[in-house]
Design an enzyme around this catalytic site. Structure first.
Site, PDB file in Angstrom:
ATOM      1  N   ARG A 312       0.767  -1.220  -0.083  1.00 20.69           N
ATOM      2  CA  ARG A 312      -0.011   0.017   0.078  1.00 20.69           C
ATOM      3  C   ARG A 312       0.962   1.178   0.143  1.00 20.69           C
ATOM      4  NH1 ARG A 312      -3.205  -2.796   4.242  1.00 20.69           N
ATOM      5  NH2 ARG A 312      -4.705  -3.910   2.850  1.00 20.69           N
ATOM      6  N   PHE A 433      -9.717   0.313  -4.453  1.00 19.97           N
ATOM      7  CA  PHE A 433      -8.984  -1.131  -4.189  1.00 19.97           C
ATOM      8  C   PHE A 433      -7.720  -1.346  -3.211  1.00 19.97           C
ATOM      9  CE2 PHE A 433      -6.036  -0.113  -8.137  1.00 19.97           C
ATOM     10  CZ  PHE A 433      -5.509   0.676  -7.589  1.00 19.97           C
ATOM     11  N   GLU A 434      -7.336  -2.214  -3.007  1.00 18.75           N
ATOM     12  CA  GLU A 434      -6.231  -2.504  -2.033  1.00 18.75           C
ATOM     13  C   GLU A 434      -6.753  -2.163  -0.662  1.00 18.75           C
ATOM     14  OE1 GLU A 434      -2.325  -2.006  -2.495  1.00 18.75           O
ATOM     15  OE2 GLU A 434      -2.286  -1.399  -4.446  1.00 18.75           O
ATOM     16  N   GLY A 435      -7.892  -2.393  -0.489  1.00 19.24           N
ATOM     17  CA  GLY A 435      -8.643  -2.404   0.899  1.00 19.24           C
ATOM     18  C   GLY A 435      -9.448  -1.219   0.707  1.00 19.24           C
TER      19      GLY A 435
END
Lengths: 629, 426
Positions: A312, A433-435
């Site tokens: 992240r 995205f990515e959480g």
């Protein structure tokens, strides 16, 4: 003056401490990188978590991390050609329009080695450190589709092999992946499962000979799903645990398309990042040899968590790169466009937008490189909270900035002849995205709460029991605080680490940190472990922490810049001071809302509104033109 | 003049209370002739009113006898022809045209109000307005402070109030026309006007107080009615209605009732389905009912499939799987409970009831019919095949049934009784 010297001194001490043994052995920078797996001591970085206790672990973040001269030279050598390639050979408009990255562009990226940026050199990658990866990310982000394609390939796609794979797996797969011969994809999401591992339906069953797994199931929204040759797939397997009970646990597999039974659907037609390939991937009796299990059978959950947590931080650099580009494009317009015999740049409201963009870019950059620098330290420090904060802050900042840039351009920003609307569409995905940012806020707040809770449990229990000693101690502390009125956590003053020109901001930061500590304590006192259910409280906690971390980053960076005399450091100081005072008031407001029965806090009403709306699944007000008689 | 003559005639008849009223009525006929006469008459009228009031308190309604009969018969004659709105309106027109002085209009209006439901116009605002229009205009409007102070033309006002009250009882909101008529007839500050204002104040406020409004006209088709009722009972937007058996009648047979297939309509939400899936198959499920559901004046019955509450020893609190959420911890590993000061939950003694898995409505409530429902449910809920199903059917009290059926607008045939129900008290 003395402070300057002190900063420099402490920095040099650190560099010596950390790098000397390494440089002694290996000359080049990249070898330091490969040496990162050389774990001398496992240091647990707890900067963000310590803030929950009202402590500033200044040794972790001051001075601002820097790379040495050779590394800088090397990164500059990379940056030049990549920048040239993106300026000349990448036609973002066409990629967006045709929803496909042309193969010559992909080949160009492969030749530049961008498919294996973090793969160690021994496997044919560039072996870049996190810092250098973030630096290249700034340029790659100029095209959202390419950035996402590359990120899906190496930030998540092959990351499983890189961090949890064994030597054979690495040797077998990484060289081709690094060269771009093979493209990787990460297959976790399913129609019924986003962040809930319990609803993963894809199954892997052991064949009778015990040498293969048969994978069955479908995965949706797989970036690179149509291009990829290698998939990291998460599936349920039956595992016998310690008590002899059979349990369904998640296992990670490396699946080659050549294994057979892998089909993918048509690419999704998306709002933004249209050039990246997103589609459904279906596994139908795909036979995977048992050697292709990443980690151990049943250990897929940890692998997935680690992959997701590690990728992240790079978003900070990417967003900053995009905003810097936007500032260039829009400021040109603002300088030339005239209205009422004045150029746009003379109007206050336009100026404010540029200031916002500059501030955001500055803060993101500071946070991203501080985090990358912390992650590059030996001992594989756990910076997942920091990385999540970078992701949340930069994705939201990017969305605001792109929107502001569009506003400066007016109608021009809205038409497809100019790239601005594409930037807007592309960057919307960053919040998702990515959480999603909501989920990451939960992660940020809960991780800190867990850490602080462990330490404070004893004290809070004593207080609840009515232990006079503890209560008196608390009261005494409160009285002392109210008398001395200023909080000193040691950032300024004799052994301070912040430059005097930032002393006011540092004081504000310290005050915020102190009150954050007391707020966290009172929250733990009030909610205990049921704080998990107080999402609106946790959201504020996360927001305060993100602001605090951002303040740390800008203070640290500006102190360094001014101390070593970087160009335009006065501008940095201005930005840092502006941001800190802004964040200070925001934090104060947020923390006021977190107090019990705070009039600023509307949570109960908000929840009630939502409940009434969701009950009816509609906006339930009567139309204003309605009448009853 | 004319009026005096009539007064004399009525007094001869010896019908004193009525005499005053008629006298007043004749007085209003004179109103247009001049202000001088007017004041005199008004004073007289005021006196009359006092007398009238004392009498009306004494004996209440029966005072209408005599003249009422003729008005009632007007409607009865009309009713022989047809009980429609048009006919009702014609009666009103006939009355208005018959006598320019509209003699006996108060009695006529009372009679009309009583006859309205018969003609099916009790919810029709235009008819009410037409009925108000029967009052002569302007004669009852007070002209000076004394009239205003005392109850001016009390019987007329009372009659208009009665009319508005009937509107209120039927939930009919007056409209602007009503207001204009009232102003024309009684003036701005009369009792009917006050009544009108109160209606207009409260009615709109209460119009939408029911969060679950029942449609004014219920569907005629029993299947549609069953759908409506079941969705109403379930109160879950996810619940889906399934028709397990369509009603059909085999007309070739001589005894129709025996071979007609009853309809079976059921409802189940996904949540209920998952509850049922978790049901311990060794414990029985119960089909219970019928339970009444009132929709305005219609009563329908439904049946539920339920189980006994799960005994505490079988309740296992499933621990949260630590490997469940990829992104954030679902629970904290802390030894701290919520502080009492922040515990907003009420201390309520809760009686736990068993879960309800599904509901259904059927035109026949016998076990064979309901078994079809269970068989249909079994296709989506396999656990029903393993768990024993007990039918606990009660008979419905006939009183409720009748109340439902005797009301106009009730669904005939819907509440038809299952053959095996014995007469049992509720």
């Amino acid at each position: 003056m003395s402070l300057n010297r002190l900063v420099l001194f402490s920095k040099s001490v650190r560099c010596k401490n950390l790098l000397t043994p390494l440089i002694g052995q290996f000359r080049s920078v990249t070898t330091i990188q490969s040496q990162r797996s050389f774990r001398t001591y496992a240091r647990n970085l707890v900067y963000a978590k310590d803030l929950f206790l009202g402590k500033v672990n200044k040794a972790e973040v001051f001075p601002y991390p820097e790379i040495d001269k050779e590394e800088l030279e090397e990164i500059k050598q990379f940056v030049g050609p990549v920048e040239k390639f993106f300026n000349e050979d990448v036609d973002s408009k066409r990629i967006d329009h045709e929803a496909k990255i042309p193969s010559e562009t992909l080949n160009g990226l492969k030749e530049l080695g961008l498919f294996g940026m973090q793969v160690p050199e021994e496997y044919g990658g560039l072996g870049l450190s996190n810092t250098m990866y973030a630096r290249l990310g700034e340029i790659i982000s100029l095209d959202g589709s390419i950035a996402v394609t590359l990120a899906a390939h190496q930030a998540i796609g092959l990351k499983g092999i890189l961090i949890a794979g064994n030597e054979q797996q690495k040797a077998k797969y990484l060289p081709k992946l690094a060269a771009g011969q093979h493209v990787a994809a990460f297959c976790l999401t399913e129609p019924g499962s986003g962040s809930d591992a319990a609803s993963i339906q894809t199954r892997a069953t052991l064949t009778e000979d015990g040498k293969h797994f048969l994978i069955n199931g479908s995965k949706i929204w797989i970036s690179n799903g149509g291009l990829a040759d290698i998939f990291t797939v998460f599936a349920r397997t039956e595992v016998v645990d310690k008590d002899g009970q059979k349990k369904n646990k998640i296992t990670a597999f490396i699946v080659e398309r050549e294994f057979g039974g892998v089909t993918n659907g048509a690419p999704e037609d998306k709002l933004g990042i249209r050039g990246s390939n997103t589609c459904e991937v279906v596994f139908d009796n795909t036979k995977v040899p048992i050697e292709n299990v990443i980690g151990e059978v049943g250990g897929g959950f940890k692998v997935a968590m680690n992959i997701l947590n590690s990728g992240r931080f790079s978003m900070g650099g990417a967003c900053a790169g995009m905003i810097k580009k936007l500032i260039e494009l829009t400021s040109e317009y603002a300088g030339t466009r005239k209205q009422f015999n004045k150029s746009l740049s003379e109007f206050g409201m336009i100026q404010e937008k540029f200031a916002t963009m500059a501030l955001n870019a500055f803060v993101m950059e500071s946070m991203a490189y501080l985090t990358a620098g912390m992650m590059d330290r030996p001992g594989m420090p756990d910076c997942s909270v920091e990385a999540a904060m970078v992701k949340v802050f930069s994705s939201e900042g990017a969305w605001i900035c792109v929107s502001e840039a569009l506003q400066v351009l007016g109608g021009l920003g809205y038409v497809k002849n100019y790239p601005f609307e594409r930037f807007l569409r592309d960057c919307r995905i960053l919040l998702i995205f990515e959480g999603t940012n909501e989920i990451l806020r939960m992660y940020i707040a809960l991780t800190g709460m867990q850490y602080a809770g462990k330490i404070l449990t004893g004290k809070i229990k004593e207080m609840k029991k009515g232990n006079v000693g503890v209560v008196l101690q608390m009261l005494g502390k409160k009285v002392r605080e109210s008398v001395s009125s200023t909080v000193d956590l040691g950032l300024t003053g004799n052994d301070g680490v912040v430059h005097p020109s930032l002393a006011d901001s540092a004081k504000k930061f310290e005050e915020n940190v102190y009150y954050f500590g007391t707020t966290v304590e009172s929250l733990l006192y009030r909610y205990g472990k049921t704080i998990v259910d107080e999402q609106l409280v946790l959201k504020r906690v996360a927001d305060v922490l993100i602001n605090l971390y951002a303040m740390t980053a800008v203070l640290s960076r500006a102190s360094r810049s001014i101390s070593i005399g970087l160009r335009n450091h006065d501008h940095e100081v201005l930005l840092a001071n502006t941001f800190c005072s802004d964040a200070y008031f925001k934090n104060n407001f947020l923390m006021a809302q977190l107090q019990k029965n705070a009039p600023e806090n509307n949570d109960d009403s908000m929840k009630k509104i939502a409940k009434e709306v969701l009950e009816k699944r509609a906006y339930i007000c009567s139309h204003p033109l309605e009448r009853t008689f | 003049m004319n009026c005096a003559r009539r007064l004399a005639r009525i007094t001869i008849r010896g019908f004193a209370p009525y005499a005053t009223v008629t006298a007043r009525e004749s007085a209003k006929c004179l109103n247009p002739y001049g202000s001088g006469v007017q004041t005199l008459r008004a004073f007289h009228a005021g006196f009359g009113h006092l007398k009238d009031q004392s009498v009306s308190r004494g004996d209440g309604h029966p005072r209408h006898e005599g003249s009422l009969v003729t008005h009632d018969s007007l409607f009865e004659q009309a009713a022989v022809e047809a009980r429609t709105k048009a006919m009702f309106n014609r009666v009103l027109e006939v009355f208005v045209r018959k006598d320019i002085r509209r003699r006996g209009h108060v009695e006529f209006i009372y009679a009309a109000l009583r006859k309205m439901p018969e003609f099916g116009v009790e919810r029709d605002i235009t008819v009410y307005n037409k009925l108000l229009d029967v009052f002569p205009k302007e004669v009852f409007v007070p002209r000076n402070f004394i009239q205003r102070m005392f109850n001016h033309y009390p019987r007329q006002q009372e009659c208009a109030v009665q009319l508005l009250e009937q509107m209120e009882n039927y939930g009919i909101l007056p409209n602007v026309e009503t207001k204009v008529l009232l102003v024309q007839i009684f003036g701005e500050k009369s009792h009917p006007m006050r009544k009108y204002q109160r209606l207009m104040y409260w009615f709109p406020k209460f119009k939408h107080t029911n969060p679950y409004p029942v449609p004014q006209d219920l569907p005629q088709d029993p299947l549609d009615l069953a759908r409506l009722s079941l969705t109403r009972v379930a109160a879950d937007p996810d619940a889906c209605v399934t028709v397990y058996q369509m009603p059909s009648t085999d007309v070739s047979e001589t005894i129709v009732a025996d071979v007609s297939l009853p309809y079976v309509v059921g409802i189940q939400s996904p949540e209920q389905r998952s509850l049922l899936a978790k049901h311990n198959a060794s414990r029985p499920v119960f089909v219970e009912g019928p339970f009444p559901l009132w929709l305005r004046k219609t009563c329908v019955y439904y049946y539920v499939l339920r189980a006994d509450p799960v005994p505490p020893e079988e309740k296992v609190q499933e621990p949260v799987d630590p490997e469940r959420s990829f992104f954030y911890p679902l629970e904290l590993d802390l030894d701290l409970e919520r502080d009492l000061g922040d515990d907003d939950s009420f201390d309520v003694d809760e009686v736990e009831e068993g879960p309800i898995f599904a509901m259904c409505m059927a035109s026949r409530g016998d076990q064979a019919t309901l078994a079809k429902w269970i068989a249909g449910l079994q296709q989506t809920n396999p656990v029903l095949g393993r768990a024993p199903t007990l039918f606990r059917l009660e008979s419905v009290s006939r009183e409720i049934q009748r109340a439902g059926e005797s009301e106009p607008g009730a669904e005939p045939g819907l509440e038809e009784e299952p053959p095996h129900r014995q007469a049992m008290k509720q």
